[in-house]
Design an enzyme around this catalytic site. Structure first.
Site, short mmCIF file in Angstrom:
data_model
loop_
_atom_site.label_atom_id
_atom_site.label_comp_id
_atom_site.label_asym_id
_atom_site.label_seq_id
_atom_site.Cartn_x
_atom_site.Cartn_y
_atom_site.Cartn_z
N LYS A 184 0.85 -1.20 0.00
CA LYS A 184 0.00 0.00 0.00
C LYS A 184 0.88 1.25 0.00
O LYS A 184 0.60 2.23 -0.69
CB LYS A 184 -0.94 -0.01 1.21
CG LYS A 184 -1.92 1.16 1.22
CD LYS A 184 -3.15 0.84 2.04
CE LYS A 184 -4.24 1.90 1.85
NZ LYS A 184 -4.02 3.10 2.63
N SER A 252 -5.71 10.91 -1.01
CA SER A 252 -5.83 11.40 0.36
C SER A 252 -4.81 12.52 0.62
O SER A 252 -5.10 13.49 1.33
CB SER A 252 -5.62 10.25 1.35
OG SER A 252 -4.39 9.61 1.10
P1 NAD Z 1 -8.57 12.02 11.35
O1 NAD Z 1 -7.73 13.25 11.28
O2 NAD Z 1 -9.95 12.07 10.78
O3 NAD Z 1 -8.70 11.55 12.87
C1 NAD Z 1 -7.61 11.53 13.75
C2 NAD Z 1 -8.15 11.93 15.11
O4 NAD Z 1 -7.13 11.73 16.09
C3 NAD Z 1 -8.56 13.41 15.19
O5 NAD Z 1 -9.88 13.50 15.68
C4 NAD Z 1 -7.58 14.00 16.20
O6 NAD Z 1 -8.12 15.04 16.98
C5 NAD Z 1 -7.26 12.76 17.04
N1 NAD Z 1 -6.06 12.88 17.85
C6 NAD Z 1 -4.81 13.28 17.49
N2 NAD Z 1 -4.00 13.28 18.56
C7 NAD Z 1 -4.74 12.86 19.62
C8 NAD Z 1 -4.47 12.67 21.00
N3 NAD Z 1 -3.27 12.93 21.51
N4 NAD Z 1 -5.46 12.22 21.80
C9 NAD Z 1 -6.70 11.98 21.30
N5 NAD Z 1 -7.03 12.16 20.00
C10 NAD Z 1 -6.05 12.59 19.17
O7 NAD Z 1 -7.71 10.87 10.68
P2 NAD Z 1 -8.22 9.56 9.92
O8 NAD Z 1 -8.61 9.93 8.53
O9 NAD Z 1 -9.20 8.82 10.77
O10 NAD Z 1 -6.86 8.75 9.79
C11 NAD Z 1 -6.29 7.99 10.84
C12 NAD Z 1 -5.26 7.05 10.22
O11 NAD Z 1 -5.95 6.11 9.39
C13 NAD Z 1 -4.27 7.78 9.29
O12 NAD Z 1 -2.99 7.22 9.41
C14 NAD Z 1 -4.85 7.54 7.90
O13 NAD Z 1 -3.87 7.57 6.87
C15 NAD Z 1 -5.41 6.13 8.07
N6 NAD Z 1 -6.48 5.84 7.09
C16 NAD Z 1 -7.56 6.68 6.99
C17 NAD Z 1 -8.55 6.37 6.06
C18 NAD Z 1 -9.77 7.25 5.92
O14 NAD Z 1 -10.59 7.00 5.02
N7 NAD Z 1 -9.98 8.27 6.73
C19 NAD Z 1 -8.43 5.21 5.27
C20 NAD Z 1 -7.32 4.38 5.42
C21 NAD Z 1 -6.34 4.71 6.35
O1 KPL Z 2 -4.91 5.05 -0.98
C1 KPL Z 2 -5.04 5.96 -1.77
C2 KPL Z 2 -4.97 7.34 -1.23
O2 KPL Z 2 -5.51 8.26 -1.82
O3 KPL Z 2 -4.34 7.49 -0.16
C3 KPL Z 2 -5.21 5.70 -3.24
C4 KPL Z 2 -6.49 6.24 -3.79
C5 KPL Z 2 -5.20 4.18 -3.47
C6 KPL Z 2 -4.10 6.28 -4.04
O4 KPL Z 2 -2.85 6.03 -3.58
#
Ligand code: NAD
Ligand code: KPL
Length: 305
Positions: A184, A252
């Protein structure tokens, strides 16, 4: 009674997991950063989940990091750059042998956490689910996806996976979680920075075939140098498939930049370049891309790490 799940961070993915567990009768507790945020949470009545245009409110319990209940299973749902510091705030509450599930994208944050809390059992998660925040504590479930779960040092699948089944959280246990995370990471490295620099949707990267080809070649070499030959197989074909399948989407990283939010570059392309350097592998395309991306982020007033 000790709650079975604590969820650190009530953002997009944290909220998505918390609401699904709650409605399956496995009530978690979400851990919020500050007393102000806890007060705002109570005022909002809980977490709202919007699915297929329907909104439901779930009164999931919430607390601060310094609450007293012991923590035996922690889902860390912060961004990669916040995860370690966020766990440190509640670390005294972790029971010996606690499970820590790490949802972070990319690589680097998980290893740092596993090294710092060796008495806990870290489970790494690679997620392709899609969720975003429409407002405070209002989460939109935007895309169906999958969660790969696994422990890098190997482990039999834990019995609590049954709770994910009950909650309808799509997952599979894998003995090769590092391979999944590397794959990924490589796909994200090929697509996301180019989409930022070319200011485009993923589909428009089909006009950047030469860059994608060179990046995939270097990423393949890097994966093989890291004993991840499986993750290198057919990489370019998959990158092109993802570009086509997500042609209308913005990556993202693009969305983070557009919304003035810090990116996770350090755990994606930054991690790839640092690892290549440690391996003594020349990756001029990846390093050049990282330099251009970091210069772009600085010009836009965003952290370059
Ligand atoms: P987000 O920013 O929506 O949520 C993160 C949360 O963590 C926020 O509400 C923030 O206030 C909180 N936070 C930060 N520090 C904190 C602390 N010390 N104590 C309590 N809360 C704290 O992020 P997300 O989109 O949910 O992403 C989280 C992880 O998941 C990332 O690494 C992201 O790349 C991964 N991810 C997200 C998605 C998606 O669709 N959102 C998909 C795949 C992977
Ligand atoms: O995971 C993704 C992102 O946007 O973070 C895709 C859409 C697969 C592109 O890398």
């Amino acid at each position: 009674m000790t709650p079975s799940w604590h969820i650190l961070g009530a953002g997009s993915l944290g909220g998505l997991w918390a609401t699904r567990l709650f409605r399956a009768g496995v009530p978690p507790r979400v851990i919020l950063r500050t007393p102000q945020r806890l007060a705002d949470y109570h005022a909002s009545g809980g977490l709202s989940l919007i699915e297929h245009d329907r909104c439901s409110l779930y009164p999931v319990a919430a607390e601060l990091p310094d609450a007293r209940t012991p923590i035996s299973r922690l889902l860390v749902a912060c961004k990669a750059y916040d995860a370690e510091a966020a766990i440190a705030e509640l670390a005294p509450r972790l029971v010996k042998g606690a499970d820590i599930l790490l949802l972070q994208n990319g690589l680097g944050s998980q290893q740092a956490i596993a090294e710092r809390w060796p008495d806990s059992r870290c489970v790494f998660v690679s997620s392709t689910e899609g969720a975003y925040r429409e407002g405070d504590f209002r989460i939109v479930h935007a895309g169906q996806g999958h969660n790969w779960l696994g422990a890098p040092e190997g482990r039999t699948p834990p019995s609590w996976l049954a709770e994910l089944d009950a909650a309808g959280i799509p997952y599979a246990w894998t003995d090769d979680i590092l391979g999944k995370l590397w794959r990924k990471l490589a796909i994200n490295c090929a697509i996301n920075p180019l989409s930022v620099l070319h200011d485009c949707r993923n589909g428009q990267l089909l006009t950047q075939r030469t860059s994608l080809h060179r990046l995939c070649n270097e990423l393949g070499d890097l994966l093989r140098a890291c004993n991840q030959a499986g993750a290198a197989e057919g990489l370019e074909d998959e990158v092109l498939r993802v570009v086509e399948a997500t042609a209308n989407n913005y990556s993202s990283m693009y969305q983070d930049v557009r919304n003035g939010r810090r990116t996770e570059v350090s755990f994606l392309l930054g991690q790839a370049c640092r690892t290549a350097q440690r391996q003594g592998l020349a990756t001029p395309e990846l390093c050049g891309l990282l330099e251009r991306l970091q210069a772009f982020l600085r010009r836009h007033g965003l952290p370059a790490d």
